[in-house]
Design a protein around this motif. Structure first.
Motif, PDB file in Angstrom:
ATOM      1  N   ALA A  23      -1.606 -20.493  28.620  1.00  0.00           N
ATOM      2  CA  ALA A  23      -0.774 -21.775  28.694  1.00  0.00           C
ATOM      3  C   ALA A  23       0.549 -21.921  27.763  1.00  0.00           C
ATOM      4  O   ALA A  23       1.626 -22.010  28.400  1.00  0.00           O
ATOM      5  CB  ALA A  23      -1.800 -23.295  28.415  1.00  0.00           C
ATOM      6  N   HIS A  24       0.089 -21.452  26.595  1.00  0.00           N
ATOM      7  CA  HIS A  24       1.469 -21.165  25.685  1.00  0.00           C
ATOM      8  C   HIS A  24       2.409 -19.945  26.338  1.00  0.00           C
ATOM      9  O   HIS A  24       3.630 -19.904  26.166  1.00  0.00           O
ATOM     10  CB  HIS A  24       0.813 -20.801  24.381  1.00  0.00           C
ATOM     11  N   VAL A  27       4.368 -21.333  29.413  1.00  0.00           N
ATOM     12  CA  VAL A  27       5.537 -22.217  29.012  1.00  0.00           C
ATOM     13  C   VAL A  27       6.470 -21.227  28.211  1.00  0.00           C
ATOM     14  O   VAL A  27       7.764 -21.272  28.574  1.00  0.00           O
ATOM     15  CB  VAL A  27       4.755 -23.184  27.819  1.00  0.00           C
ATOM     16  N   ARG A  32       6.747 -24.486  33.763  1.00  0.00           N
ATOM     17  CA  ARG A  32       6.352 -25.834  33.503  1.00  0.00           C
ATOM     18  C   ARG A  32       4.767 -25.888  33.747  1.00  0.00           C
ATOM     19  O   ARG A  32       4.101 -25.515  34.736  1.00  0.00           O
ATOM     20  CB  ARG A  32       7.085 -26.882  34.567  1.00  0.00           C
ATOM     21  N   VAL A  33       4.137 -26.420  32.715  1.00  0.00           N
ATOM     22  CA  VAL A  33       2.611 -26.335  32.725  1.00  0.00           C
ATOM     23  C   VAL A  33       2.066 -27.585  32.402  1.00  0.00           C
ATOM     24  O   VAL A  33       2.284 -28.319  31.468  1.00  0.00           O
ATOM     25  CB  VAL A  33       2.346 -25.283  31.564  1.00  0.00           C
ATOM     26  N   PRO A  54       2.899 -29.443  23.493  1.00  0.00           N
ATOM     27  CA  PRO A  54       3.030 -30.177  24.589  1.00  0.00           C
ATOM     28  C   PRO A  54       3.141 -31.801  24.459  1.00  0.00           C
ATOM     29  O   PRO A  54       2.964 -32.022  23.211  1.00  0.00           O
ATOM     30  CB  PRO A  54       1.561 -30.064  25.296  1.00  0.00           C
ATOM     31  N   ASN A  76       8.217 -30.551  30.153  1.00  0.00           N
ATOM     32  CA  ASN A  76       7.847 -29.334  31.042  1.00  0.00           C
ATOM     33  C   ASN A  76       6.295 -28.623  30.559  1.00  0.00           C
ATOM     34  O   ASN A  76       6.109 -27.651  31.098  1.00  0.00           O
ATOM     35  CB  ASN A  76       8.777 -28.134  30.680  1.00  0.00           C
ATOM     36  N   PHE A  77       5.654 -29.299  29.678  1.00  0.00           N
ATOM     37  CA  PHE A  77       4.495 -28.936  29.090  1.00  0.00           C
ATOM     38  C   PHE A  77       3.460 -30.252  28.894  1.00  0.00           C
ATOM     39  O   PHE A  77       4.167 -31.007  27.686  1.00  0.00           O
ATOM     40  CB  PHE A  77       4.815 -28.185  27.684  1.00  0.00           C
TER      41      PHE A  77
END
Ligand SMILES: Nc1ncnc2c1ncn2[C@@H]1O[C@H](COP(=O)(O)OP(=O)(O)O)[C@@H](O)[C@H]1O
Ligand SMILES: [Mg+2]
Length: 279
Positions: A23-24, A27, A32-33, A54, A76-77
């Motif tokens: 995930a990191h 991003v 966009r996670v 986030p 975006n997160f």
């Protein structure tokens, strides 16, 4: 939006740590996670929240199954935290179909707002895992190299409710198994032998990250990875040499996984999970 589910019926195999790293990384690469934690232990969402990167969704992940949610914060997160209510869902079998429908509708509503949705799951093939797999594009299975893990591979493919074969056949033909991701790999002779055994037995399910004979995706055991997870730090931003070295070791794997999920790598055939596959 592409949806990736991390799944393995065993706990403690590194699912949440891999979900967090991915995930990191996504991003960091400008994706966009949307991060969803379907484990009531909340290790994935906990690590993300500790990083303060986030935006919190403002609702817990159980609501994505129980309610018709169509809105997330505009960021975006975004992280949807897992909490205790998630473990009550399995005991409401008459609602399982609506649960899966709610999640599917929610993910469809997020289509334009995020590029990647990463869903971490609880160990145990219950409705959370089934609903996630029923609407996902990809499933990745972190595994530890021991006898139980080998037995777990068979469950991943063949479990009567949550097995990838069953989900693909009945609920979600588009689901792609990225493959097995050996985690906490140690360079002891015992682990090396196990690695070879797994590679031989499950070759079609291993994830190639290069052209060499041993170029398979894997995550070594490194205390810096556990520390990053515990403190909500980003491995590649940590100052100490051990963290830098750990990131250097895992970057090719994380990058390859990110490329598969974002469609930047089309050269790979999907692992065959037909009747011919071992397990
Ligand atoms: N590659 C690794 N090296 C060292 N420790 C790890 C690694 N991956 C995970 N851990 C640690 O092992 C424990 C279990 O990992 P976790 O990701 O929570 O597993 P799961 O989500 O499958 O239950 C956690 O304390 C985590 O920080
Ligand atoms: Mg976990």
């Amino acid at each position: 939006m592409k949806t990736l589910v991390l799944a393995n019926q065993k706990g403690g195999v590194g699912k949440s740590a891999v979900a967090t790293l991915l995930a990191h990384h996504l991003v960091q690469k400008g994706q966009r996670v949307l991060a969803i934690d379907f484990d009531h232990q909340g290790n994935f969402s906990g690590a993300l929240r500790r990083s303060k990167r986030p935006t919190a969704a403002g609702i817990t992940a159980d609501r994505l199954l129980t309610d018709a949610v169509t809105v997330m914060p505009s960021a975006n997160f975004v992280v949807v935290t897992g909490d205790a209510a998630l473990s009550m869902l399995e005991a409401q079998p008459t609602l399982h179909t609506p649960f899966a429908r709610h999640l599917r509708a929610f993910l469809a509503a997020m289509e334009q707002h995020f590029d990647v949705c990463v869903i971490d799951t609880n160990p145990g093939p219950d409705i959370r895992v089934i609903a996630a797999l029923a609407s996902a594009d990809f499933v990745l299975s972190p595994i530890q190299l021991n006898q139980e893990a080998m037995e777990g591979v068979s469950g991943l493919l063949n479990h009567p409710r949550a097995g990838v074969r069953k989900i693909k056949a009945v609920l979600n033909p588009k689901l792609q198994l990225i493959g097995l991701l050996p985690t906490m790999v140690e360079s002891t002779p015992f682990q090396r032998a196990n690695f070879l055994q797994i590679v031989q037995k499950y070759l079609p399910l291993m994830i190639r990250i290069g052209g060499g004979p041993g170029d398979f995706a894997a995550i070594p055991r490194r205390s810096a990875i556990a520390e990053a997870q515990a403190h909500g730090e980003l491995l590649w931003e940590m100052k100490k040499t051990a963290a830098r070295d750990a990131w250097k070791d895992i970057e090719p794997t994380i990058r390859a996984l990110a490329a598969i999920v974002t469609g930047q790598r089309q050269d790979r055939a999907q692992p065959e999970v037909g009747h011919g596959t071992a397990a």
